[in-house]
Design an enzyme around this catalytic site. Structure first.
Site, PDB file in Angstrom:
ATOM      1  N   SER A  84       6.967  -1.361  10.229  1.00  0.00           N
ATOM      2  CA  SER A  84       5.607  -1.097   9.788  1.00  0.00           C
ATOM      3  C   SER A  84       5.541   0.316   9.261  1.00  0.00           C
ATOM      4  CB  SER A  84       4.619  -1.262  10.945  1.00  0.00           C
ATOM      5  OG  SER A  84       3.330  -0.769  10.591  1.00  0.00           O
ATOM      6  N   ASP A 112       2.022  -9.785   9.100  1.00  0.00           N
ATOM      7  CA  ASP A 112       0.565  -9.764   8.962  1.00  0.00           C
ATOM      8  C   ASP A 112       0.060 -11.201   8.876  1.00  0.00           C
ATOM      9  OD1 ASP A 112       0.070  -6.858   8.820  1.00  0.00           O
ATOM     10  OD2 ASP A 112       1.311  -6.993   7.033  1.00  0.00           O
ATOM     11  N   LEU A 120       6.920   2.345   1.461  1.00  0.00           N
ATOM     12  CA  LEU A 120       7.808   1.188   1.517  1.00  0.00           C
ATOM     13  C   LEU A 120       8.946   1.404   2.508  1.00  0.00           C
ATOM     14  CD1 LEU A 120       8.142   0.130  -2.237  1.00  0.00           C
ATOM     15  CD2 LEU A 120       6.293  -0.293  -0.618  1.00  0.00           C
ATOM     16  N   GLY A 156      11.230  -3.733   5.301  1.00  0.00           N
ATOM     17  CA  GLY A 156      10.426  -4.959   5.253  1.00  0.00           C
ATOM     18  C   GLY A 156       9.961  -5.265   3.841  1.00  0.00           C
ATOM     19  N   HIS A 157       9.480  -4.238   3.141  1.00  0.00           N
ATOM     20  CA  HIS A 157       9.071  -4.433   1.749  1.00  0.00           C
ATOM     21  C   HIS A 157      10.275  -4.769   0.872  1.00  0.00           C
ATOM     22  CE1 HIS A 157       5.871  -1.602   3.275  1.00  0.00           C
ATOM     23  NE2 HIS A 157       5.125  -2.566   2.765  1.00  0.00           N
ATOM     24  N   MET A 187       0.834  -1.203   0.000  1.00  0.00           N
ATOM     25  CA  MET A 187       0.000   0.000   0.000  1.00  0.00           C
ATOM     26  C   MET A 187       0.869   1.253   0.000  1.00  0.00           C
ATOM     27  SD  MET A 187      -3.473  -0.756   2.118  1.00  0.00           S
ATOM     28  CE  MET A 187      -2.798  -0.601   3.770  1.00  0.00           C
ATOM     29  N   GLN A 241       5.330 -12.330   7.192  1.00  0.00           N
ATOM     30  CA  GLN A 241       4.778 -13.041   8.336  1.00  0.00           C
ATOM     31  C   GLN A 241       4.179 -12.070   9.361  1.00  0.00           C
ATOM     32  OE1 GLN A 241       4.241 -16.263   9.157  1.00  0.00           O
ATOM     33  NE2 GLN A 241       3.395 -15.525  11.104  1.00  0.00           N
ATOM     34  N   ARG A 243       3.191   2.202   9.739  1.00  0.00           N
ATOM     35  CA  ARG A 243       2.557   2.988  10.807  1.00  0.00           C
ATOM     36  C   ARG A 243       3.544   3.423  11.885  1.00  0.00           C
ATOM     37  NH1 ARG A 243      -1.706  -0.314   9.054  1.00  0.00           N
ATOM     38  NH2 ARG A 243      -3.641   0.859   8.718  1.00  0.00           N
ATOM     39  N   GLN A 259     -10.145  -1.537   2.614  1.00  0.00           N
ATOM     40  CA  GLN A 259      -9.546  -2.077   3.836  1.00  0.00           C
ATOM     41  C   GLN A 259      -9.677  -1.132   5.023  1.00  0.00           C
ATOM     42  OE1 GLN A 259      -5.944  -3.935   1.248  1.00  0.00           O
ATOM     43  NE2 GLN A 259      -5.531  -3.809   3.429  1.00  0.00           N
TER      44      GLN A 259
END
Length: 301
Positions: free
Chosen positions: A187, A152, A34, A37-38, A31, A150, A189, A62
């Site tokens: 994240s 999510d 980035l 992790g991405h 989404m 993992q 967030r 979502q």
């Protein structure tokens, strides 16, 4: 210098870009906003496939009525820098009217009972919206394999179930959660966290670590050790802390031996965070990075 990815904004542009990708193609769905992790997902996809497609789409389905879609971080230029550095072939970055040309879709994928617990209980309808867009993007990108983190865990479980239950010709690959050096799970967030919030947020990963350390002693010891960490951090407002079966999301009983999901969700400041770790419960137990194929509800491939 690595060539810049082809950016496709429309379905026709995506089809044209896909024609040029003649080998095995892996897809990483995002989404935007980035981070490392991405990038890890992209690297894993690149390691196993000849071509990599990244989707950047902020899916309105979502987000619930109390979740502010407009505040979600949008960092497209920075996202493209990561995609270029990681050798992505195509970036599909559509607007909502491209994904949902008739407006709000009248037919959606239902997450079923598994979509109504844990994250689904806190965010009603979230997983229906997630599965609907994942299904559409699987069809539109025509990938051979799809990479998900993992972190999510419930999302990953539901995507695997959808692929199996509706017979999608897709391979779903899980990639271990990527963490900061202090243990905080990466994240998008995390950008909302103040310095104080960030210190508080570390209680989540510490709780998972302490719980997993007691895995050989059984479910009660795992839950107790994790709970003690969270109780000691009153500024982390816990939504749930659970030890559940990795495919049913039901609480595991005290006699249980085998793989389980230790998961936590909490509000820190104004930000809701989730984290989890796969755990092997019983003799030789402890934390795992991802679940084994035998724990998955669908054999990948």
């Amino acid at each position: 210098m690595t060539a810049a990815p082809v950016v496709a904004r429309t379905r026709d542009e995506l089809r044209t870009a896909r024609v040029a990708l003649t080998g095995q193609t892996a897809v990483v769905m995002t989404m935007g906003a980035l981070h490392e992790g991405h990038a890890t997902l992209i690297r894993e996809a690149r390691r196993e496939a000849e071509h990599v497609v990244v989707t950047i789409f902020l899916n309105p389905l979502q987000f619930g009525p109390k979740e502010d879609l407009s505040k979600y971080p949008r960092t497209f230029d920075d996202d493209m820098q990561i995609c270029r550095a990681e050798g992505v072939d195509v970036v599909f970055a559509p607007t909502p009217d491209v994904i949902y040309p008739d407006g709000d879709p009248g037919v959606r994928i239902s997450a079923g009972p598994l979509g109504g617990v844990l994250e689904g209980q806190a965010r009603p309808g979230h997983f229906d919206g997630m599965l609907t867009v994942v299904a559409k993007l699987m069809h539109l990108t025509g990938g051979d394999s799809f990479y998900f983190g993992q972190k999510d865990a419930q999302q990953l479980l539901l995507i695997r179930r959808m692929v199996r239950d509706i017979d999608f010709p897709a391979r779903v690959v899980s990639v271990p959660t990527v963490r900061e050096a202090d243990g905080l799970a990466l994240s998008s967030r995390n950008t909302y966290l103040t310095d104080t919030d960030r210190e508080v947020a570390l209680a989540l990963s510490r709780a998972l670590h302490e719980g997993a350390q007691r895995a050989e002693e059984g479910p009660s010891a795992i839950r107790r050790a994790a709970r003690e960490v969270l109780v000691a951090e009153p500024l982390a407002l816990v939504d749930y802390l659970v030890l559940v079966h990795p495919t049913t999301l039901q609480d595991v009983p005290e006699w249980y031996h085998g793989e389980a999901l230790l998961a936590v969700a909490a509000r820190v400041g104004t930000t809701r965070l989730i984290d989890n770790t796969p755990v092997l419960v019983g003799p030789g137990g402890g934390a795992r990075q991802v679940f084994s194929d035998t724990a998955s509800p669908v054999a990948v491939g």
